[in-house]
Design a protein around this motif. Structure first.
Motif: not given
Length: 617
Positions: A30-35, A440-444, A505-514
């Motif tokens: 389960k990777g990072k959440a992006v809001v 999680p990361t959020m962008i506006y 952002l796509n990298f963050t949701t798929n990277s196990k290292a993060l």
């Protein structure tokens, strides 16, 4: 004695849980959440008139239906896992909806023409502005929630427990739900089951305007008379106890009473020692059957109504202004109904972070006053990256709970002259913000195309996209391209910026290292590398099968240096002396890591505002 026993039992339970839980390698990743925060009524507006104080007819408004399958597909493809639809609950507006049974709101106590989304008028209904057919507005929002889910994203909406609109009128309450304040004893300042605080014997007075302010920009309106009927006056949302609040108070709202006396003492149970270690279900059972203030029950029922509606989580406005015991009660009730609910809160006092996470059972808090403010200063040119390592060290035990962002509806746009004047200056900050933690990361919305928020909308100042008025969002509109949602009108620079956000952002949701380990290597390099200075920041992230070195250049000048990798990290990664190819995960360039005598060196050349996310192949 009992509380100590609970503490010991909770500690033992934690040890057993840790021993019996499957390893991360055994679980589904389960990777990072992006809001993606979107100001809902602005998103789909194609009108470009942008007249100050313009009406809904003059300046237009976005609708729930503007979030088409194509729009949602593009948001999903950006790397988004959750959409926070800001401003959905029905709040006070000046537009006339009396034909739908909605009472008029008084412009003397409404900020802007479209109204503040944080002055909620009816918690069991949604904003009529955003419906094609206001009579069918709840069903239109339900369809949007379902479309969002079909595109693989979860839905977050606001709940604002500290205050409600000055003219709250719940016309859509479920059977048996009494309106806020309906049963209050208005003859006293405080009673435990009063929903509001009162100023007996004094009527409310509209604040004295400042700086030439006129409601609706001076437009004639029969309701603009400098008066609002409220007798006795209530405390104002930010806590003002004056019958005539100040112009800069939250005068459009009234404060909710949670069983806290005016002197700060309270009429509810405190959590016993040790409950900060206990589960949300333990908290739910603690409150079960206990007498709690009426306002607690009302807001719990609101949250459960929307949970049952299909909402996946909530963003809680100004959570630290509400007692932490209420959050234990509220959030444990939500988690009992939906264990996967995403609970995000505004808490700006670092001294309260752990209390609101552990006792209040918040999933995530804004990392505003530490990481965001530090990165803002670096982007503006006078801050130092040297201040970042101490932040991550200080938050190490709760880093996963600290949501990261560079823009939201309260903050200035990066591209605005008042902030950094150039959206590209946000790129290295975004890399650091998104990759430094498991949080999680959020962008506006509009951030990904460099929206500067420059419009004079009416209430408030430019540099923030207005949340109070009907307005178009120009850069975002160019991406929206009259509903095609294909970026067809973006400039080349804007397209490149959006491509950067999409890659990152796509990298963050798929990277196990993060979701793994972190080590800063900035401090090590500040003392060793020529050309490495306080405008550069570097760190390592890793899991069992992915090893990353991240290095960002915040300067508008090129940086060239040998990045030093300390021996303890080389040992941790078990890298024998050799040469290793490292590939940038954003754009694919290659670098070489040379390991000699258990120390590493990477020759780095960074263009202005460039970052490298280097993975060992």
């Amino acid at each position: 004695m009992k509380s100590r026993l609970l503490f010991i039992l909770a500690f033992i339970a934690t040890l057993i849980s840790c021993a019996t839980q499957p390893s991360k390698t055994d679980e589904e990743f389960k990777g990072k959440a992006v809001v993606y925060q979107v100001f809902t009524r602005l998103f789909g507006n194609t009108n470009e008139t942008n007249k100050p104080w313009g009406t809904i007819q003059e300046n237009g408004v976005g609708k729930f239906n503007d979030f088409t399958d194509k729009a949602l597909s593009e948001i999903k493809d950006l790397g988004v896992t959750h959409i926070w639809y800001t401003g959905v609950p029905h709040h006070a507006v000046v537009t006339d909806y009396t034909q739908y049974g909605i009472s008029l709101d008084d412009p003397d106590v409404v900020k802007g023409r479209a109204g503040s989304p944080y002055a909620v008028k009816d918690y069991y209904q949604v904003d009529p502005d955003m419906a094609i057919d206001p009579a069918n507005r709840l069903q239109e929002f339900k369809a949007l929630v379902q479309r969002t889910h079909q595109h693989g994203m979860k839905v977050i909406i606001d709940i604002v427990p500290n205050h409600v609109a000055r003219h709250y009128e719940g016309l859509n309450n479920p059977n048996g739900v009494e309106d806020f304040g309906a049963a209050d004893d208005t003859s006293v300042e405080y009673a435990v089951d009063n929903n509001f605080y009162y100023i007996p014997g004094k009527p409310f007075e509209v604040p004295e305007p400042l700086n030439g302010y006129q409601p609706l920009g001076g437009e004639e309106n029969q309701m603009v008379d400098g008066k609002f009927d409220e007798n006795p006056a209530k405390w104002t949302g930010n806590g003002s106890r004056k019958a005539q609040p100040h112009f800069y108070d939250w005068y459009e709202t009234v404060k909710i009473n949670y069983g806290v006396h005016p002197d700060g003492t309270h009429d509810f149970d405190s959590l016993p020692d040790g409950y900060e270690l206990m589960s949300t279900e333990d908290h739910f059972q603690f409150w079960k059957g206990k007498e709690v203030p009426d306002s607690w029950v009302k807001f719990r029922d609101i949250a459960l109504y929307w949970t049952d509606f299909g909402i996946d989580g909530f963003r809680f406005d100004m959570a630290e202004m509400v007692p932490v015991e209420f959050w234990s009660y509220m959030n444990s009730s939500i988690k009992h109904a939906n264990p996967d609910a995403f609970l995000l809160a505004e808490v700006y006092n670092p001294g309260l972070y752990r209390e609101y996470i552990h006792k209040g059972k918040m999933d995530y808090l804004y990392d505003k006053v530490e990481l965001y403010d530090t990165l803002k200063h670096v982007m503006q040119g006078y801050g130092l990256t040297d201040n970042i390592p101490a932040i991550q060290t200080g938050l190490k035990d709760i880093e996963h709970h600290m949501l990261h962002f560079l823009e939201n509806h309260d903050e200035q746009r990066i591209a605005s002259p008042e902030f950094a004047g150039d959206a590209a200056k946000g790129k290295p900050a975004m890399v650091v913000s998104a990759l430094i933690s498991t949080s999680p990361t959020m962008i506006y919305f509009g951030q990904e195309v460099g929206e500067p928020g420059a419009e004079d909308a009416g209430f408030g100042d430019p540099s923030r996209t207005s949340i109070f008025d009907y307005i178009g969002v120009p850069h975002h509109q160019r991406w929206m391209n009259d509903g095609a949602f294909d970026g067809g009108r973006l400039s080349p620079a804007e397209k490149d910026l959006r491509d950067f956000y999409k890659r990152l952002l796509n990298f963050t949701t798929n990277s196990k290292a993060l979701m793994g380990e972190y080590k800063e290597i900035h401090s090590y390099n500040r003392n060793r590398s020529n050309g490495y200075d306080s405008k550069v920041f570097s760190f390592a992230r890793w899991s069992e099968d992915e090893h990353l070195i991240v290095v960002s250049n915040f300067d508008v000048q090129t940086k060239s240096f040998d990045l030093q990798i300390p021996s303890e990290l080389i040992g941790e990664w078990d890298l024998p002396d050799s040469f290793y190819i490292m590939t940038d995960q954003l754009y694919g360039s290659e670098s070489e890591l040379e390991v000699t005598e258990s120390k590493g060196i990477i020759n780095v050349e960074l263009d202005p505002l460039e970052s490298l996310v280097l993975r060992i192949e």
